[in-house]
Scaffold this motif. Structure first.
Motif, PDB file in Angstrom:
ATOM      1  N   LEU A   1       0.669  -1.300   0.157  1.00  0.00           N
ATOM      2  CA  LEU A   1       0.123   0.100   0.149  1.00  0.00           C
ATOM      3  C   LEU A   1       0.927   1.437   0.228  1.00  0.00           C
ATOM      4  O   LEU A   1       0.671   2.609  -0.568  1.00  0.00           O
ATOM      5  N   TYR A   2       1.853   1.263   0.354  1.00  0.00           N
ATOM      6  CA  TYR A   2       2.917   2.142   0.532  1.00  0.00           C
ATOM      7  C   TYR A   2       3.445   2.689  -0.610  1.00  0.00           C
ATOM      8  O   TYR A   2       3.826   3.668  -0.993  1.00  0.00           O
ATOM      9  N   ILE A   3       3.911   1.488  -1.393  1.00  0.00           N
ATOM     10  CA  ILE A   3       4.172   1.014  -2.663  1.00  0.00           C
ATOM     11  C   ILE A   3       4.123   2.633  -3.641  1.00  0.00           C
ATOM     12  O   ILE A   3       3.581   3.224  -4.268  1.00  0.00           O
ATOM     13  N   GLU A   4       2.246   1.874  -3.333  1.00  0.00           N
ATOM     14  CA  GLU A   4       1.262   2.527  -4.164  1.00  0.00           C
ATOM     15  C   GLU A   4       0.922   4.018  -3.989  1.00  0.00           C
ATOM     16  O   GLU A   4       1.304   4.513  -4.937  1.00  0.00           O
TER      17      GLU A   4
ATOM     18  N   THR B   1      14.293  -5.435 -13.389  1.00  0.00           N
ATOM     19  CA  THR B   1      15.014  -4.554 -12.503  1.00  0.00           C
ATOM     20  C   THR B   1      15.525  -3.365 -12.306  1.00  0.00           C
ATOM     21  O   THR B   1      14.565  -2.790 -12.530  1.00  0.00           O
ATOM     22  N   PRO B   2      15.720  -3.316 -10.697  1.00  0.00           N
ATOM     23  CA  PRO B   2      15.713  -2.071 -10.268  1.00  0.00           C
ATOM     24  C   PRO B   2      16.094  -1.079 -10.872  1.00  0.00           C
ATOM     25  O   PRO B   2      15.631   0.415 -10.691  1.00  0.00           O
ATOM     26  N   LEU B   3      17.487  -0.852 -11.510  1.00  0.00           N
ATOM     27  CA  LEU B   3      18.078  -0.012 -12.129  1.00  0.00           C
ATOM     28  C   LEU B   3      18.216  -0.574 -13.423  1.00  0.00           C
ATOM     29  O   LEU B   3      18.610  -1.237 -13.677  1.00  0.00           O
ATOM     30  N   ALA B   4      18.841   0.953 -14.065  1.00  0.00           N
ATOM     31  CA  ALA B   4      18.908   0.504 -15.635  1.00  0.00           C
ATOM     32  C   ALA B   4      20.156   0.350 -15.910  1.00  0.00           C
ATOM     33  O   ALA B   4      20.982  -0.168 -14.814  1.00  0.00           O
ATOM     34  N   ASN B   5      20.408  -0.657 -17.077  1.00  0.00           N
ATOM     35  CA  ASN B   5      22.419  -1.504 -17.623  1.00  0.00           C
ATOM     36  C   ASN B   5      22.881  -0.513 -17.500  1.00  0.00           C
ATOM     37  O   ASN B   5      24.187  -0.960 -16.807  1.00  0.00           O
ATOM     38  N   ASN B   6      23.090   0.741 -17.177  1.00  0.00           N
ATOM     39  CA  ASN B   6      23.566   1.308 -17.659  1.00  0.00           C
ATOM     40  C   ASN B   6      24.702   0.977 -15.734  1.00  0.00           C
ATOM     41  O   ASN B   6      26.160   2.149 -15.462  1.00  0.00           O
TER      42      ASN B   6
ATOM     43  N   VAL C   1       3.953   6.001  -2.664  1.00  0.00           N
ATOM     44  CA  VAL C   1       4.221   6.277  -3.386  1.00  0.00           C
ATOM     45  C   VAL C   1       4.498   7.364  -4.978  1.00  0.00           C
ATOM     46  O   VAL C   1       5.419   7.606  -5.610  1.00  0.00           O
ATOM     47  N   LEU C   2       4.112   5.522  -5.874  1.00  0.00           N
ATOM     48  CA  LEU C   2       3.858   5.668  -7.121  1.00  0.00           C
ATOM     49  C   LEU C   2       2.782   6.493  -7.626  1.00  0.00           C
ATOM     50  O   LEU C   2       3.336   7.486  -8.640  1.00  0.00           O
ATOM     51  N   SER C   3       1.958   6.744  -6.841  1.00  0.00           N
ATOM     52  CA  SER C   3       0.980   8.051  -7.272  1.00  0.00           C
ATOM     53  C   SER C   3       1.298   9.135  -7.214  1.00  0.00           C
ATOM     54  O   SER C   3       0.647  10.115  -7.952  1.00  0.00           O
ATOM     55  N   ARG C   4       1.811   9.284  -5.657  1.00  0.00           N
ATOM     56  CA  ARG C   4       2.511  10.632  -5.364  1.00  0.00           C
ATOM     57  C   ARG C   4       3.295  11.619  -6.391  1.00  0.00           C
ATOM     58  O   ARG C   4       3.361  12.148  -6.993  1.00  0.00           O
ATOM     59  N   PHE C   5       4.137  10.177  -7.308  1.00  0.00           N
ATOM     60  CA  PHE C   5       4.916  10.793  -8.279  1.00  0.00           C
ATOM     61  C   PHE C   5       4.768  10.521  -9.585  1.00  0.00           C
ATOM     62  O   PHE C   5       5.641   9.940 -10.514  1.00  0.00           O
ATOM     63  N   ARG C   6       3.514  10.414 -10.046  1.00  0.00           N
ATOM     64  CA  ARG C   6       2.275   9.555 -10.685  1.00  0.00           C
ATOM     65  C   ARG C   6       3.075   9.163 -11.437  1.00  0.00           C
ATOM     66  O   ARG C   6       3.731   9.740 -13.212  1.00  0.00           O
ATOM     67  N   VAL C   7       3.705   7.778 -11.479  1.00  0.00           N
ATOM     68  CA  VAL C   7       4.292   6.780 -12.432  1.00  0.00           C
ATOM     69  C   VAL C   7       3.186   5.702 -12.151  1.00  0.00           C
ATOM     70  O   VAL C   7       3.489   4.286 -12.079  1.00  0.00           O
ATOM     71  N   ASN C   8       2.041   5.547 -10.986  1.00  0.00           N
ATOM     72  CA  ASN C   8       1.041   4.450 -11.201  1.00  0.00           C
ATOM     73  C   ASN C   8       1.060   4.167 -12.248  1.00  0.00           C
ATOM     74  O   ASN C   8       0.744   2.308 -11.941  1.00  0.00           O
ATOM     75  N   ASP C   9       1.162   4.178 -13.513  1.00  0.00           N
ATOM     76  CA  ASP C   9       0.193   3.353 -14.543  1.00  0.00           C
ATOM     77  C   ASP C   9       1.806   3.425 -15.283  1.00  0.00           C
ATOM     78  O   ASP C   9       0.926   2.996 -16.830  1.00  0.00           O
TER      79      ASP C   9
ATOM     80  N   LEU D   1      13.484   2.681 -10.790  1.00  0.00           N
ATOM     81  CA  LEU D   1      13.502   1.967  -9.603  1.00  0.00           C
ATOM     82  C   LEU D   1      12.170   1.984  -9.614  1.00  0.00           C
ATOM     83  O   LEU D   1      11.506   0.976  -9.035  1.00  0.00           O
ATOM     84  N   LEU D   2      11.423   3.507  -9.312  1.00  0.00           N
ATOM     85  CA  LEU D   2       9.567   3.267  -9.099  1.00  0.00           C
ATOM     86  C   LEU D   2       9.045   2.098  -9.500  1.00  0.00           C
ATOM     87  O   LEU D   2       7.927   1.132  -9.400  1.00  0.00           O
ATOM     88  N   ARG D   3       9.482   2.333 -11.014  1.00  0.00           N
ATOM     89  CA  ARG D   3       8.575   1.181 -12.117  1.00  0.00           C
ATOM     90  C   ARG D   3       9.142   0.227 -11.871  1.00  0.00           C
ATOM     91  O   ARG D   3       8.033  -0.730 -11.994  1.00  0.00           O
ATOM     92  N   TYR D   4       9.940  -0.337 -10.744  1.00  0.00           N
ATOM     93  CA  TYR D   4      10.367  -1.561 -10.942  1.00  0.00           C
ATOM     94  C   TYR D   4       9.392  -2.233 -10.042  1.00  0.00           C
ATOM     95  O   TYR D   4       9.423  -3.041  -9.520  1.00  0.00           O
ATOM     96  N   LEU D   5       8.819  -0.852  -8.693  1.00  0.00           N
ATOM     97  CA  LEU D   5       8.215  -1.287  -7.761  1.00  0.00           C
ATOM     98  C   LEU D   5       6.647  -1.261  -7.935  1.00  0.00           C
ATOM     99  O   LEU D   5       6.493  -2.359  -7.495  1.00  0.00           O
ATOM    100  N   ARG D   6       6.372  -0.705  -9.625  1.00  0.00           N
ATOM    101  CA  ARG D   6       5.449  -1.128 -10.212  1.00  0.00           C
ATOM    102  C   ARG D   6       4.948  -2.558 -10.439  1.00  0.00           C
ATOM    103  O   ARG D   6       3.684  -2.503  -9.917  1.00  0.00           O
ATOM    104  N   GLY D   7       6.083  -2.731 -10.988  1.00  0.00           N
ATOM    105  CA  GLY D   7       6.053  -4.209 -11.674  1.00  0.00           C
ATOM    106  C   GLY D   7       5.647  -5.178 -10.454  1.00  0.00           C
ATOM    107  O   GLY D   7       5.318  -6.849 -10.575  1.00  0.00           O
ATOM    108  N   GLY D   8       5.122  -4.933  -8.785  1.00  0.00           N
ATOM    109  CA  GLY D   8       4.702  -6.237  -7.558  1.00  0.00           C
ATOM    110  C   GLY D   8       6.127  -7.144  -7.414  1.00  0.00           C
ATOM    111  O   GLY D   8       5.570  -8.088  -7.176  1.00  0.00           O
ATOM    112  N   THR D   9       6.681  -6.885  -7.667  1.00  0.00           N
ATOM    113  CA  THR D   9       8.309  -7.446  -7.708  1.00  0.00           C
ATOM    114  C   THR D   9       8.894  -8.390  -6.410  1.00  0.00           C
ATOM    115  O   THR D   9       8.150  -7.218  -5.341  1.00  0.00           O
ATOM    116  N   ALA D  10       8.660  -9.293  -6.513  1.00  0.00           N
ATOM    117  CA  ALA D  10       8.299  -9.913  -4.668  1.00  0.00           C
ATOM    118  C   ALA D  10       9.956  -9.720  -4.587  1.00  0.00           C
ATOM    119  O   ALA D  10      10.788  -9.425  -4.502  1.00  0.00           O
TER     120      ALA D  10
END
Length: 157
Positions: A46-49, A65-70, A51-59, A105-114
């Motif tokens: 619920l907290y992740i959701e 992966t947690p970070l980009a390949n670079n 945060v995602l909503s606050r930064f407008r990346v919930n959709d 990173l937020l988009r990684y959390l959006r994936g519901g990754t365990a």
């Protein structure tokens, strides 16, 4: 239980308070217990959701992966704590690229990754901090083997 009730009585004598029963949520974490199994589970979904909503990346499209390949994460350290640590280094003077990394990173959390995490006392007494680390590494290895077997059962590599 008698000691806990005694403490509650003493605290309520000194402070205005109410007993709301067992905690169901604290600091944005959902708490669930299985007393028969002796487990306590904390979930920040619920907290992740929020945060995602606050930064407008919930959709936003989820990432795997947690970070980009670079950032060249190693196989030994691709977890969320490492990713947060990396992006936190630039909090004093963040730039556009840092903002993009945090969005990743937020988009990684959006994936519901365990995320598997556990804290408990070791089953043995260590004689040194070095031995303590070896015991912890062995326990982590057991968890990794279990997770790998579990993922294999689910058809994942």
């Amino acid at each position: 239980m008698r000691e806990i009730n005694n403490l509650k009585t003493r605290l309520s004598a000194a402070f205005e308070m109410k007993d709301l029963g067992p905690a169901k949520q604290i600091l944005g974490m959902k708490i669930s217990r299985d007393r028969s199994a002796g487990t306590l589970n904390l979930s920040q979904e619920l907290y992740i959701e929020k945060v995602l909503s606050r930064f407008r990346v919930n959709d936003a499209k989820p990432r795997t992966t947690p970070l980009a390949n670079n950032f060249k994460l190693s196989k030994e350290q691709p977890d969320i704590a490492h990713a947060v640590g990396v992006v936190s280094r630039y909090m004093a003077n963040p730039g556009k690229e840092h903002r993009e990394d945090v969005k990743w990173l937020l988009r990684y959390l959006r994936g519901g990754t365990a995320v598997s995490w556990m804290s408990r006392l070791q089953k043995c007494v260590s004689l040194s901090s070095t031995e303590d680390k070896y015991v912890a590494i062995a326990e982590a290895g057991k968890d990794m083997i279990w997770l790998a077997d579990y993922l294999e059962e689910l058809g994942k590599k």
